[in-house]
Motif scaffolding. Structure first.
Motif, short mmCIF file in Angstrom:
data_model
loop_
_atom_site.label_atom_id
_atom_site.label_comp_id
_atom_site.label_asym_id
_atom_site.label_seq_id
_atom_site.Cartn_x
_atom_site.Cartn_y
_atom_site.Cartn_z
N HIS A 67 7.86 13.88 -5.11
CA HIS A 67 8.98 12.98 -4.82
C HIS A 67 9.40 12.19 -6.05
O HIS A 67 9.92 11.09 -5.96
CB HIS A 67 8.63 12.06 -3.64
CG HIS A 67 7.35 11.31 -3.83
ND1 HIS A 67 6.11 11.88 -3.62
CD2 HIS A 67 7.11 10.05 -4.23
CE1 HIS A 67 5.17 10.99 -3.87
NE2 HIS A 67 5.75 9.87 -4.26
N ASP A 69 7.75 10.86 -8.81
CA ASP A 69 7.02 9.90 -9.63
C ASP A 69 5.75 10.50 -10.24
O ASP A 69 4.93 9.78 -10.81
CB ASP A 69 6.69 8.63 -8.83
CG ASP A 69 5.82 8.90 -7.61
OD1 ASP A 69 5.38 10.06 -7.44
OD2 ASP A 69 5.58 7.97 -6.83
N GLU A 71 3.23 11.63 -8.76
CA GLU A 71 2.06 11.43 -7.89
C GLU A 71 2.36 12.14 -6.57
O GLU A 71 2.73 11.51 -5.59
CB GLU A 71 1.84 9.94 -7.63
CG GLU A 71 1.70 9.10 -8.88
CD GLU A 71 0.28 9.09 -9.41
OE1 GLU A 71 -0.64 9.47 -8.66
OE2 GLU A 71 0.10 8.71 -10.57
N HIS A 82 0.62 5.71 -1.36
CA HIS A 82 0.21 5.01 -2.57
C HIS A 82 1.22 3.91 -2.86
O HIS A 82 2.33 3.92 -2.35
CB HIS A 82 0.02 5.94 -3.78
CG HIS A 82 1.19 6.82 -4.09
ND1 HIS A 82 1.06 8.17 -4.31
CD2 HIS A 82 2.51 6.55 -4.24
CE1 HIS A 82 2.25 8.68 -4.58
NE2 HIS A 82 3.14 7.72 -4.55
N TYR A 84 2.48 0.83 -5.97
CA TYR A 84 2.48 0.46 -7.39
C TYR A 84 2.26 -1.03 -7.55
O TYR A 84 2.79 -1.83 -6.78
CB TYR A 84 3.81 0.87 -8.03
CG TYR A 84 3.92 2.37 -8.17
CD1 TYR A 84 3.52 3.00 -9.34
CD2 TYR A 84 4.37 3.16 -7.12
CE1 TYR A 84 3.58 4.38 -9.46
CE2 TYR A 84 4.44 4.53 -7.23
CZ TYR A 84 4.04 5.14 -8.40
OH TYR A 84 4.09 6.49 -8.52
N HIS A 93 4.89 4.06 -1.22
CA HIS A 93 5.28 5.41 -0.80
C HIS A 93 4.32 5.90 0.28
O HIS A 93 3.11 5.80 0.12
CB HIS A 93 5.24 6.38 -1.98
CG HIS A 93 6.25 6.06 -3.04
ND1 HIS A 93 6.24 6.64 -4.28
CD2 HIS A 93 7.30 5.21 -3.03
CE1 HIS A 93 7.25 6.16 -5.00
NE2 HIS A 93 7.90 5.28 -4.27
ZN ZN Z 1 5.06 8.10 -4.93
#
Ligand code: ZN
Ligand code: CA
Ligand code: CA
Ligand code: ZN
Length: 383
Positions: A67, A69, A71, A82, A84, A93
């Motif tokens: 998506h 990023d 990750e 996850h 940030y 997210h």
């Molecule tokens: Zn993400």
């Protein structure tokens, strides 16, 4: 003990649920997040405000797989979500391939419980070793219908935000994202430093970027005044061998502790606090990896700082480092690791070698835009 990350310099923190969640309608998702934010709000004077449009501090997304990023989510199971740290944008997210349930009684994953934990990360909290903390790395059962912060979570919150919240500055929003600077068009930086957390921060005008060896991190540039204790532009930034960071602007400087948090009582006048700097303003500052001592640059001169006074044979001329063909003045400098230090001037940078006195390594200068900001589209771990 819960580890600390960066924190929000504001009391009012806005959020928005950006995507539809496949498992339930938006209104229900909103209610769940309101309940999750309340768990944190009752222990701070932070206020979480839902905002339907415009910029928000925390974007909540339901996404799948890759998506954007780096990750990626992994389909149903395993990775659920996850988030940030504030320094990286504070986004949350959630893997939309999961079957989400509104509470612990549903057939799917308890979105409420996962949200409470992820919000903790978005507030700057890292994982706790306390098994019963909200910030424990593994999901745990809870009694009743709601979660409560563990004393360990509260202690971490207080260290970041103070018992009544230390943040007093409110977020300012600019809706004109178009006026963000384009670093690839003009890669002249005011200041650069690698903080004890390993992240490199580069400053230009009112904005800053976070970088690692591979290039800039997503979500940058950001406005300096929203994350640092002063407005941009800044003149210089340097972290000393003890992990304390000094940021210089005009004739003043600020100090940050090892966690990157501002120390109270600043700014101070350079002339008062750092009496052995033979000038009231500086161009650049760095810790040289060779001796782990701070060095300052001003116009064509540089000197080694000692709190016991300016050592003999200092200040010295930067032409000794570069010879006559070098830059007229240094914009910024940084110790990169135990083996390398870099000087930046104009659009270019140089690697420093030398023994007792700085010398420039062969093969430099190089272009800052290309090697630090990946403006040619590829990353350059070899600087
Ligand atoms: Zn993400
Ligand atoms: Ca998953
Ligand atoms: Ca500078
Ligand atoms: Zn976590």
């Amino acid at each position: 003990m819960v580890n600390l990350g960066s924190y929000w310099h504001a009391n009012n923190i806005t959020y928005r649920i950006v995507d539809k969640c496949r498992s339930m309608p938006l209104d229900q998702v909103k209610t769940i997040f309101r309940k999750a934010f309340d768990v944190w709000e009752e222990h701070t004077n932070l206020h979480f405000i839902y905002k339907d449009e415009g910029d928000v501090n925390m974007e909540i997304r339901f996404v799948t797989g890759d998506h954007g990023d780096g990750e990626n989510f992994d389909g149903r199971g395993s990775i659920l979500a996850h988030a940030y740290f504030p320094r990286y944008g504070g986004a949350l997210h959630f893997d939309d391939d999961e079957l989400w349930s509104p509470d612990k009684y549903g057939p799917g994953i308890d979105l409420y419980a996962v949200s409470v934990h992820e919000i903790g990360h978005s507030l700057g909290l890292k994982h706790s070793h306390e098994r019963n903390a909200i910030m424990a790395p593994y999901y745990h059962k809870y009694t009743g219908n709601r979660l409560y912060l563990h004393v360990d979570d509260i202690a971490a919150l207080n260290r970041l935000y103070g018992p009544n919240g230390v943040a007093s500055k409110h977020w300012k929003f600019s809706n004109q994202n178009n006026d963000l600077p384009n670093i690839c068009k003009h890669a002249v930086i005011d200041a650069i430093e690698r903080l004890p957390n390993g992240t490199i921060y580069a400053f230009q005008g009112s904005y800053f970027w976070a970088l690692n060896e591979l290039g800039p991190l997503p979500g940058y540039p950001k406005r300096i005044e929203d994350y640092w204790p002063m407005k941009g532009p800044v003149d210089a930034i340097v972290t000393n061998s003890e992990g304390y960071t000094y940021i210089f602007k005009n004739d003043q400087y600020w100090m940050l502790n090892r966690l990157g948090r501002p120390i109270r009582g600043y700014p101070k006048a350079i002339k008062k606090g750092l009496i052995d700097i033979p000038t009231s303003t500086i161009d650049a500052a760095l810790t040289w990896h060779f001796d782990d001592k701070p060095y300052f640059f001003k116009k064509s001169m540089y000197w080694k700082y000692s709190r016991f006074g300016l050592p003999k044979r200092w200040p010295r001329h930067t032409t000794e480092i570069f010879n006559e063909k070098g830059p007229k003045r240094i914009d910024a400098g940084m110790k990169f690791d135990e083996k390398s230090t870099y000087l930046f001037s104009g659009e270019r940078y140089w690697k420093v070698t030398g023994f007792r006195y700085m010398k420039i390594a062969e093969g430099y200068p190089r272009l800052t835009a290309r090697f630090w900001f990946n403006c040619d589209g590829i990353s350059h771990p070899e600087k």
